[in-house]
Enzyme design. Structure first.
Site, short mmCIF file in Angstrom:
data_model
loop_
_atom_site.label_atom_id
_atom_site.label_comp_id
_atom_site.label_asym_id
_atom_site.label_seq_id
_atom_site.Cartn_x
_atom_site.Cartn_y
_atom_site.Cartn_z
N HIS A 99 -16.72 -26.94 20.34
CA HIS A 99 -15.60 -27.71 19.79
C HIS A 99 -14.33 -26.87 19.67
O HIS A 99 -13.23 -27.33 19.96
CB HIS A 99 -15.98 -28.24 18.40
N ARG A 127 -13.09 -12.38 50.75
CA ARG A 127 -13.71 -11.05 50.80
C ARG A 127 -15.00 -11.02 50.00
O ARG A 127 -15.06 -11.51 48.87
CB ARG A 127 -12.77 -10.00 50.22
N GLY A 131 -6.13 -8.02 61.20
CA GLY A 131 -6.01 -7.26 59.96
C GLY A 131 -4.87 -6.28 60.10
O GLY A 131 -5.05 -5.15 60.58
N ASN A 166 -3.17 -4.51 58.09
CA ASN A 166 -3.16 -3.27 57.32
C ASN A 166 -3.79 -2.13 58.11
O ASN A 166 -3.18 -1.08 58.34
CB ASN A 166 -3.92 -3.45 56.00
N ASP A 167 -5.05 -2.31 58.53
CA ASP A 167 -5.74 -1.26 59.28
C ASP A 167 -5.13 -1.08 60.67
O ASP A 167 -5.04 0.04 61.18
CB ASP A 167 -7.23 -1.56 59.40
N CYS A 187 -4.62 -12.16 58.53
CA CYS A 187 -4.96 -12.18 57.11
C CYS A 187 -4.49 -10.92 56.39
O CYS A 187 -4.81 -10.70 55.23
CB CYS A 187 -6.46 -12.37 56.90
#
Length: 786
Positions: free
Chosen positions: A416, A506, A696, A698-699, A746
């Protein structure tokens, strides 16, 4: 027909003015849903007219109205004095003769129908209660395991008096209801012997986000008042309605509650119920199995479809496993929220975590902690304080309204107090264990409910910001605008953001934050040190064995994200931890190498193929297969990360097939992260093994430019729009388009640089997956609005 009592079976949902919201709903279900398999214990209700006659018969109406007309409900002391006075007047007054006679007659009928000693619940049902616009949850009293006519008569008057509970008086004022216009009905209902079973509450949506495709169930041992009152931390379950409708395994997630105590029938004279400790072994087990959870969810959906609105339902299961519904009312908070606009709180600062619990709401509150031990100290709470206590109940509503946030030791998300906190818009963190000991009186703290299902209490006043964004549908573009999701507990919330699906889900968050144990340590549990074994036993409580825990937690996380966006495509990337990250998990140091540069070391496909990790890879496959095949979430696409060579690509597809994940079977697509320069250089060759690429960036950027993005010495050179990186990406897009295969991105780049997203679109990318806080802005930019 008597004007004093009406049997439930004669009532319907339109009889709120006759017998209140709760009793009219019970009658509606008995009359209309019994044939659909919804079991509701029968009984009878005293009428609102009988209550009003009772007040007039004892000359109470004018006296009560006079006391309440000049009452300031913000004056807690005055509220307590006035409420107590009025309740005593009601308890001391006799029931009128005709009402007394009708109750005695109805009770005799119930006794004749009962094969054992009759035990009932005496429930309150107000005429301004369980309405779509105001729940009035827990404002009046309920009494369980009432036996004998004298006790029934006693508790009917207690129920009448509870219309003037302090919390009920204050709540009516805050909801703008006139006291004199609200009447009370007492419901006398056969008890369900859940003292030897389990009971709880379920909602036909997610209470925090308002996501409507799930049933949210809480459960604990014994009578349901402990869950409703918030005196135990219950088990929690989510069930996906579309899967349930297809008769597939639909339990998305389970969370084990501590369930330290339970309420049972009392054998002591004059006491109807008592609280006892739960056996420690039972505490470490779920109070419901999956079949019972699904059965409850099916009943909840039947009730929701009948009422044509989201519902808040109380249920009970007896010792034989039979399930009953004892209450059903409209859900009043999440279902009424403005879904066209998102108010998102976001912490800017960081601080030391004092305690954690279950998050109620999505807001952040800051202030000085005010530790309150009982109701007598409520007046100490000033506006803007953080209320810290063992547990709250609806009696605390007047002071909850003042607080900037609420923190409790006990309670679950369906009690409640949680319902009232949501209605008031006050963030609360419940079920913290010992927050009232961990937090100091007067300490400045920050209470955050903006980080998922887990609520965090931090030291100090931390900065935060509030972003308001429109969730209006955006025009579809020639490419998909997808969203990146890592935390399953945010998936329902993120599903309201405009999107075309999930371009990156992920597994790392699930493994690191939810499982937090190295998979090899679970597989080789018997070989671990005693200290690690003890930790594993604690973390895996409620599951058959450590390996089952690992697979099921993966299933829960993956299915929650996939269901949140169903039937849109959800691309789930298999784990891509580096050796140093795996080593930091419980039991991990034993299995991980000490690498100079883990970023380009033992990760991705190389790890999967290794004999040292192959059995861990197989567990991930088991989870993915269950989500697709047993649960029917075929919108799941598998993504394989960090594939260095064509030989690795071929081997990974072979290994997936050996685990029953065959490309093309039941529409299964397998895509590859394009993040190593070799992927871009040999794009056409890699595509023979996969259904497409997700870039990807980033890598791909760090490996193309030969830098470590984690190194501050060269991080200034990291730039996704470097001409070399863009040339590789352009070639990848061209190769995919030539073979008519999926190509998306991504990585972080498009989220940070909208002009980069525009360049990708111009080059023919098929999808862009962005962070939740950037997708709408980037979408509008690509539409030419910004």
């Amino acid at each position: 027909m008597s004007t004093n009592i009406i049997w439930f079976e004669k009532l319907g949902k339109d009889d709120v003015e006759l017998v209140g919201g709760k009793n009219s709903s019970l009658g509606e279900m008995i009359s209309n849903l019994s044939s659909a398999g919804v079991k509701v214990p029968n009984g009878f209700a005293t009428t609102a007219e009988a209550f009003r006659t009772f007040l007039q018969h004892n000359n109470l109406e004018q006296r009560i109205n006079g006391e309440l007309s000049n009452l300031d409900v913000e004056d807690v002391k005055a509220l307590q004095v006035t409420g107590n006075k009025i309740r005593q007047w009601v308890i001391d007054a006799p029931l009128q003769d005709d009402l007394l006679a009708d109750i005695k007659s109805a009770w005799a009928t119930m006794e004749q129908q009962s094969s054992t000693e009759l035990s009932v619940a005496v429930r309150s049902s107000a005429t301004a209660e369980d309405l779509p616009e105001a729940s009035f949850a827990g404002q009046q009293e309920t009494f369980l395991n009432v036996r004998g006519l004298d006790n029934v008569l006693k508790y009917i008057k207690e129920v009448f008096a509870s219309l003037y509970n302090d919390r009920a008086i204050a709540y009516r004022v805050h909801q703008n209801f006139e006291h004199s216009e609200v009447a009370l009905s007492a419901g006398i209902q056969h008890m369900v012997s859940s003292d030897q079973g389990a009971s709880g509450v379920m909602f036909t949506l997610d209470t925090e986000s308002g996501f409507k495709d799930v049933v949210f169930i809480t459960s604990a041992y014994g009578l349901g008042e402990t869950v409703v009152q918030g005196s135990v931390n219950p088990d929690e379950y989510y069930v996906h309605k579309p899967i349930l409708a297809e008769n597939k395994h639909a339990v998305l997630s389970r969370k084990l509650g501590s369930k330290l105590t339970k309420m049972i029938y009392s054998e002591q004279a004059g006491i109807t119920t008592e609280i006892v400790n739960v056996d420690p072994v039972q505490q470490q087990q779920f109070s419901l199995n999956d079949e019972q959870v699904q059965e409850l969810a099916k009943v909840a959906v039947i009730i929701e479809q009948h009422y044509q609105r989201p519902m808040d339902i109380e249920w009970a299961m007896d010792k034989s496993g039979d399930l009953y519904i004892v209450q059903a009312r409209p859900e009043t908070v999440a279902s009424r929220a403005n879904k066209q606009q998102t108010e998102r709180y976001k912490l800017i600062g960081s601080g030391t975590t004092i305690t954690t619990g279950r998050a109620i709401g999505k807001k952040i509150g800051t202030g000085k902690a005010r530790i309150i031990n009982d109701l007598s100290e409520m007046n100490l709470v000033q506006a803007g304080d953080i209320l810290v206590t063992d547990m709250t109940d609806p009696d605390w509503e007047p002071v909850m309204k003042r607080a900037a946030a609420i923190v409790t030791n006990r309670g679950g998300r369906t009690c409640h107090a949680a319902i009232i906190a949501r209605e008031l818009g006050v963030p609360a963190v419940v079920g913290c264990g010992q927050a009232s000991e961990d937090i100091q009186q007067g300490q400045e703290i920050t209470v955050s409910c903006a980080e998922g299902d887990t609520g965090n209490v931090y030291e100090g006043i931390l900065d935060f910001e509030v972003e308001i964004s429109e969730n209006k549908p955006l025009r579809n573009l020639d490419h998909k605008m997808m969203i990146n999701v890592g935390n399953p507990s945010r998936a329902f919330d993120f599903s309201f953001i405009p999107n075309n699906g999930v371009g990156l889900a992920r597994l790392e968050f699930i493994i690191n934050n939810i499982i937090s144990i190295h998979p090899k340590a679970l597989i080789e549990f018997n070989q671990q040190d005693p200290e690690i074994q003890a930790e594993i036993v604690k973390k895996t409580a409620g599951y058959k064995d450590p390996v089952t825990f690992y697979v099921e937690k993966l299933v829960e996380g993956i299915s929650t994200i996939t269901a949140a966006f169903y039937p849109k495509q959800v691309i789930v990337r298999m784990s891509d931890f580096k050796s140093n990250e795996y080593a930091n998990m419980l039991g991990g140091k034993r299995y991980e190498p000490d690498e100079e540069n883990p970023m380009i070391g033992f990760r991705g496909a190389s790890r999967y193929i290794s004999e040292d990790f192959r059995d861990c890879f197989d567990l991930e496959c088991q989870a993915l297969k269950k989500v697709r095949d047993e649960m029917g979430l075929i919108n799941l696409t598998i993504m394989v990360p960090f594939v260095r060579t064509l030989e690795e690509a071929e081997k990974i597809i072979e290994m997936l097939g050996e685990n029953g994940l065959v490309r093309g079977d039941n529409g299964l697509k397998v895509v590859m992260m394009c993040e190593v320069p070799s992927n871009a250089i040999l794009a056409k060759e890699f595509l023979q093994f996969f259904d497409g690429f997700s870039i990807g960036s980033n890598d791909l950027t760090q490996l193309s430019l030969g830098l470590d993005r984690d190194s501050g010495l060269v991080s200034h050179l990291f730039y996704e729009q470097n001409p070399a990186v863009k040339k590789l990406i352009e070639g990848v897009i061209e190769s995919c388009r030539e073979q008519n295969k999926y190509v998306g991105i991504c990585g972080q780049g498009p989220s940070d640089y909208p002009e980069f997203a525009l360049w990708l679109v111009e080059k023919g990318i098929k999808s862009i997956s962005l962070t939740p806080d950037s997708i709408v802005q980037t979408w509008r930019y690509l539409m030419g609005e910004d």
